[in-house]
Design a protein around this motif. Structure first.
Motif, PDB file in Angstrom:
ATOM      1  N   HIS A 172       1.267  -0.907   0.048  1.00 36.28           N
ATOM      2  CA  HIS A 172       0.111   0.338   0.282  1.00 36.28           C
ATOM      3  C   HIS A 172       1.326   1.475   0.376  1.00 36.28           C
ATOM      4  O   HIS A 172       2.316   1.392   0.632  1.00 36.28           O
ATOM      5  N   VAL A 173       0.537   1.985  -0.386  1.00 35.48           N
ATOM      6  CA  VAL A 173       1.139   3.389  -0.727  1.00 35.48           C
ATOM      7  C   VAL A 173       0.527   4.273   0.005  1.00 35.48           C
ATOM      8  O   VAL A 173      -0.738   4.871  -0.109  1.00 35.48           O
ATOM      9  N   LEU A 174       0.883   4.741   1.413  1.00 43.62           N
ATOM     10  CA  LEU A 174       0.519   6.363   2.306  1.00 43.62           C
ATOM     11  C   LEU A 174       1.017   7.182   1.396  1.00 43.62           C
ATOM     12  O   LEU A 174       2.371   7.475   2.120  1.00 43.62           O
ATOM     13  N   ALA A 175       0.079   8.252   1.222  1.00 42.46           N
ATOM     14  CA  ALA A 175       0.606   9.719   1.069  1.00 42.46           C
ATOM     15  C   ALA A 175      -0.555  10.307   1.591  1.00 42.46           C
ATOM     16  O   ALA A 175      -1.399  10.289   1.708  1.00 42.46           O
ATOM     17  N   GLY A 176       0.019  11.414   2.676  1.00 41.64           N
ATOM     18  CA  GLY A 176      -0.792  12.331   2.852  1.00 41.64           C
ATOM     19  C   GLY A 176      -1.515  12.118   3.333  1.00 41.64           C
ATOM     20  O   GLY A 176      -2.662  12.676   3.949  1.00 41.64           O
ATOM     21  N   GLY A 177      -1.588  11.144   5.022  1.00 47.55           N
ATOM     22  CA  GLY A 177      -2.281  10.668   4.875  1.00 47.55           C
ATOM     23  C   GLY A 177      -3.771   9.673   4.980  1.00 47.55           C
ATOM     24  O   GLY A 177      -4.310   9.514   5.829  1.00 47.55           O
ATOM     25  N   LYS A 178      -3.429   9.214   3.798  1.00 49.37           N
ATOM     26  CA  LYS A 178      -4.114   8.657   2.985  1.00 49.37           C
ATOM     27  C   LYS A 178      -3.566   7.494   2.040  1.00 49.37           C
ATOM     28  O   LYS A 178      -2.292   7.544   1.348  1.00 49.37           O
ATOM     29  N   ILE A 179      -4.615   6.606   1.563  1.00 50.60           N
ATOM     30  CA  ILE A 179      -3.856   5.117   1.748  1.00 50.60           C
ATOM     31  C   ILE A 179      -4.491   5.528  -0.262  1.00 50.60           C
ATOM     32  O   ILE A 179      -5.441   5.444  -0.329  1.00 50.60           O
ATOM     33  N   ILE A 180      -3.137   5.892  -0.725  1.00 47.14           N
ATOM     34  CA  ILE A 180      -4.025   5.966  -2.205  1.00 47.14           C
ATOM     35  C   ILE A 180      -3.451   5.700  -3.145  1.00 47.14           C
ATOM     36  O   ILE A 180      -3.692   5.250  -4.299  1.00 47.14           O
ATOM     37  N   LYS A 181      -2.877   4.236  -3.038  1.00 45.12           N
ATOM     38  CA  LYS A 181      -2.660   3.295  -4.269  1.00 45.12           C
ATOM     39  C   LYS A 181      -2.242   1.705  -3.414  1.00 45.12           C
ATOM     40  O   LYS A 181      -1.659   1.583  -2.834  1.00 45.12           O
ATOM     41  N   SER A 182      -3.603   0.817  -3.850  1.00 46.81           N
ATOM     42  CA  SER A 182      -2.620  -0.477  -2.792  1.00 46.81           C
ATOM     43  C   SER A 182      -2.262  -1.701  -4.613  1.00 46.81           C
ATOM     44  O   SER A 182      -3.322  -1.213  -5.450  1.00 46.81           O
ATOM     45  N   GLY A 183      -1.196  -2.812  -4.283  1.00 45.00           N
ATOM     46  CA  GLY A 183      -1.144  -3.509  -4.836  1.00 45.00           C
ATOM     47  C   GLY A 183      -1.058  -4.849  -4.754  1.00 45.00           C
ATOM     48  O   GLY A 183      -0.392  -4.861  -3.061  1.00 45.00           O
ATOM     49  N   ASP A 184      -0.297  -5.839  -5.675  1.00 45.25           N
ATOM     50  CA  ASP A 184       0.771  -6.403  -4.765  1.00 45.25           C
ATOM     51  C   ASP A 184       2.062  -6.325  -5.293  1.00 45.25           C
ATOM     52  O   ASP A 184       2.578  -5.308  -5.289  1.00 45.25           O
ATOM     53  N   LYS A 185       3.216  -7.200  -4.950  1.00 48.77           N
ATOM     54  CA  LYS A 185       4.080  -6.803  -5.072  1.00 48.77           C
ATOM     55  C   LYS A 185       5.420  -5.870  -5.929  1.00 48.77           C
ATOM     56  O   LYS A 185       6.174  -5.592  -5.862  1.00 48.77           O
ATOM     57  N   THR A 186       4.525  -6.347  -6.321  1.00 55.10           N
ATOM     58  CA  THR A 186       5.223  -5.810  -8.249  1.00 55.10           C
ATOM     59  C   THR A 186       4.750  -4.357  -8.229  1.00 55.10           C
ATOM     60  O   THR A 186       5.698  -3.617  -8.911  1.00 55.10           O
ATOM     61  N   LEU A 187       4.086  -3.445  -7.383  1.00 60.26           N
ATOM     62  CA  LEU A 187       3.983  -2.056  -6.782  1.00 60.26           C
ATOM     63  C   LEU A 187       4.744  -1.801  -6.270  1.00 60.26           C
ATOM     64  O   LEU A 187       5.622  -0.531  -6.370  1.00 60.26           O
TER      65      LEU A 187
END
Ligand SMILES: Nc1ncnc2c1ncn2[C@@H]1O[C@H](COP(=O)(O)OP(=O)(O)OP(=O)(O)O)[C@@H](O)[C@H]1O
Ligand SMILES: [Mg+2]
Lengths: 482, 260
Positions: B217-232
């Motif tokens: 998961h990508v957390l930016a600015g207090g929000k999860i802005i993207k989720s994916g599998d290990k390739t992310l």
């Protein structure tokens, strides 16, 4: 994120555990102080003339002395005429000759305090002298000690049985006019403990005295004298408690230690006098003069104190390093909670060559507690190669308490080395959270952190007392952080 | 195992987490990545129950129980463990003593018998071997004078002893040398099991080379802005975060349906 002051306020909710009163008949002298009272005490105790004269000399000197200037302590004036200077449990005989003669109620008191005079003491291999109000009630293990040539008895007994030792050493470390409270003690002291370890003898067990103030409106003025003859070694522990009373009670003791050539005295105190309630009402005024003289070469005196009780503590266990290569040590933990005040520290007076002293002081302040370290390191001109190391650390809990450090240093010999380190810290929220996130409760975390802070001192205590000291500290701080 | 729903958290007046939702099932490993200051440590500390964070709205359910009302120690006893980004030094408190007290508090809570000194020593020596830690660490103060990497290793040692159901690892990899990274990863992997879940915060792909995540998961600015599998994670390693956080107008990449 940060522990708020309100949280920390709750740090002080613990009740004093030893605050019971023993219902016992006692012979108590009417309050008041004059020469007649002193003569009376001396007469009750059948003292030799030299001692009465010494008392009177001290009293006359005391009358001329101004009341002490309180430095960092806030204290109401004491009415010395309102205090009773002698209170003794009524005994069937003059003095108990064995434990069987001691009032069972008294023994019960000591049981409650966790000092069963017979059983546990025997198990722990600790010889105990117990002083109840003004009088020493029992000394255990007399026989075994006697075999080793060790004299361990109440001060009163020593006056009767070893007057020459008393005359030779009494006041030789703390003179009768040394300070206001020492002078008062010299005039009116009623009992205490006496120890003499003969040449070359290593005392076969820990010696221990428990002091307890029971009667209302009495002062306790005990006098302890410990002499370690050449090459002798002794470890001595003193513990204290008192009932909860609304009035302040005065405890003005004097302890004198004499270490001759190659002798070694270790003196440990766990002081838990009633500290007063959470509003600062009542509690013991603990004004004590403790001093040791390393009189012979290579001698060593080590003071270790854990001070958690008393409304006001005023004491500076000190070492006079007279003998060449002698060593003085002071390890102290002082905790002030609620409205307790402590002004404590040490004096290390270096007189002999290559004398060495170590001071480790840990002050913990919580609630409205005020904790002050006051220390003097004095190196005289002849103290070639003298060395001192001082470390003073303060731990604050909350923002209403205070910690103050006053290190005084006087060096008159250029070959001396004096080192001082000091720190002040707070129990950090990071530390608390860290412990808690490992499953440890907040209270356990606080006591764990505080105990860690005190480790350097606790490791100096005899094993069984180190555990007691840790528990005492935990109890005194229970509920300390909300 | 863990269900976070629309979590909003303030520190003082400052809004730090602005609506986090995350589902973690038993057996899964989730990695959280994201720029400095985006709220990763805040999230892990809130999960562990640290005071000072104000949960404005949202919920955290752990094993079916709302844990927001639980103290940090209660959460720990229920099986939550946080390896801190900055482990704390506690002078004079023995490393083993702290850990034994923690383990026994947890065992007591679960009605298990407490371990005595001997049993505990046997256990910790075994775990120290796993972490390639010298026994001299047994008698040192908690993290006292430990190097940065040693502190991190000590965190994983604690985890190995406490055997949590939910392990939160906040940048456990930063500050580790290459060998230590492998050791720590091995420690974490040996805890992996169908009953446990791991949430790890990291900045680098190299940790994920050793501990393969199920989700990133990508957390930016207090929000999860993207989720994916290990390739992310691999993609982030190559491209950084800009492509996710910038307005897409000048972005020619196909990052999904953004816009009107
Ligand atoms: N007690 C506090 N007071 C004020 N701001 C805070 C506090 N705690 C955290 N913050 C702020 O919240 C934001 C998120 O911090 P956090 O530590 O969660 O970031 P992070 O994602 O872990 O960053 P890093 O990758 O650098 O570790 C930061 O801007 C930080 O300054
Ligand atoms: Mg962080």
């Amino acid at each position: 994120m940060s522990t708020t002051p309100q949280d920390l306020e709750q740090l002080v909710a613990q009740k004093y555990r030893h605050g019971f009163v023993t219902d016992i008949e006692s012979d108590t002298l009417a309050p008041g102080l004059d020469e007649n009272v002193i003569r009376h005490i001396s007469r009750i105790k059948k003292e030799p003339e030299f001692l009465l004269q010494w008392r009177l000399k001290a009293f006359r000197h005391w009358l001329t002395m101004p009341t002490p200037n309180w430095a960092h302590l806030k204290i109401a004036p004491i009415d010395y005429q309102a205090i009773s200077y002698y209170s003794a449990p009524k005994a069937r005989t003059d003095a108990p000759k064995s434990l069987d003669e001691v009032d069972p109620k008294l023994l019960e008191t000591y049981d409650k305090l966790g000092i069963p005079l017979h059983e546990r003491a025997r198990l722990a291999g600790v010889a105990v002298d117990a002083v109840f109000d003004s009088v020493s009630v029992a000394t255990t293990f007399k026989d075994r000690l006697a075999k080793a040539g060790v004299i361990f008895c109440s001060f009163s007994d020593a006056v009767q049985q070893h007057p020459q030792l008393i005359e030779q050493y009494l006041g030789s470390v703390v003179p009768h006019g040394d300070n206001y409270f020492a002078a008062l003690n010299s005039a009116v002291f009623t009992d205490g403990s006496f120890v003499y370890i003969p040449k070359g003898v290593r005392c076969p067990m820990e010696l221990s005295t428990y002091f307890r103030i029971n009667a209302a409106n009495t002062g306790q003025f005990e006098r302890t004298l410990i002499i370690a003859d050449e090459g002798a070694t002794v470890s001595y522990l003193e513990g204290c408690t008192a009932p909860m009373r609304d009035e302040n009670q005065l405890h003005a003791a004097v302890v004198e230690l004499v270490a001759l050539k190659d002798a070694n005295i270790k003196y440990s105190t766990v002081q838990n006098w009633y500290p007063g309630d959470e509003n600062g009402l009542g509690g013991i005024y603990n004004f004590v003069t403790k001093r040791g003289d390393c009189r012979g070469a290579n001698s060593k005196i080590s003071w270790t104190q854990v001070e958690t009780g008393s409304a006001i503590t005023w004491k500076y266990p000190s070492c006079i390093l007279t003998g060449d290569h002698s060593v003085g040590e002071f390890y102290s933990v002082a905790l002030t909670n609620h409205y307790q005040q402590a002004d404590t520290g040490t004096k290390m007076i270096h007189i002999g060559r290559n004398t060495k002293s170590t001071i480790v002081s840990k002050g913990i302040s919580a609630g409205h507690g005020q904790n002050c370290y006051r220390g003097l390191v004095k190196i005289l001109a002849g103290a070639e190669g003298a060395r001192n190391y001082t470390q003073c650390d303060s731990l604050l809990m909350g923002d209403r308490c205070g910690a103050h450090t006053f290190p005084y240093v006087e060096v008159k010999n250029s070959t001396a080395s004096v080192e001082h380190e000091a720190s002040t810290s707070k129990i950090s929220d990071d530390q608390l959270f860290y412990c808690r996130s490992r499953g440890i409760s907040q209270e356990d975390a606080v006591s764990m952190i505080v105990n860690g802070f005190c480790k350097a001192v606790f490791k100096e205590l005899p094993m069984e007392f180190a555990v007691e000291a840790q528990n005492l500290l935990s109890v005194s701080l229970e509920g300390a952080v909300g | 195992m863990l269900s976070i729903k629309d979590l909003h958290v303030n520190v003082g007046d400052k809004q730090i987490l602005k609506g986090i939702s995350l589902e973690i099932k038993a057996g899964e490993v989730h990695a959280i990545m994201g720029p400095n200051g985006s709220g990763k440590s805040t999230l892990s500390q809130v999960l562990a129950g640290r005071d000072g964070y104000e949960v404005i709205s949202g919920s955290i359910t752990y094993k079916g129980q709302d844990i927001l009302a639980l103290s940090p120690e209660e959460r720990a006893r229920e099986g939550v463990f946080l390896a801190l980004q900055y482990p704390v030094e506690i002078p004079g408190v023995n490393n083993v003593y702290l850990l034994k007290a923690g383990l026994n508090a947890i065992r007591k809570h679960r009605s298990l018998p407490e371990l005595d000194a001997f049993e505990f020593l046997t256990l910790i020596k075994e775990k120290m071997k796993l972490m390639h830690m010298d026994e001299s660490f047994l008698n040192r103060g908690v993290n006292e004078g430990f190097s940065g990497g040693e502190k991190k290793r000590n965190e994983i040692l604690q985890m190995a002893v406490l055997e949590p159901s939910l392990a939160l690892l906040d940048e456990t990899d930063s500050g580790l040398d290459i060998d230590a990274l492998k050791i720590v990863a091995h420690g974490v992997n040996s805890l992996r099991s169908p009953e446990r879940a791991i949430l790890m915060v990291t900045h680098y792909q190299r940790l994920l080379d050793y501990i393969t995540p199920d989700y990133v998961h990508v957390l930016a600015g207090g929000k999860i802005i993207k989720s994916g599998d290990k390739t992310l994670a691999l993609e982030l390693e190559k491209r950084g975060y800009d492509w996710l956080t910038q307005v897409p107008a000048i972005n020619t990449d196909n990052t999904g349906a953004i816009g009107a």
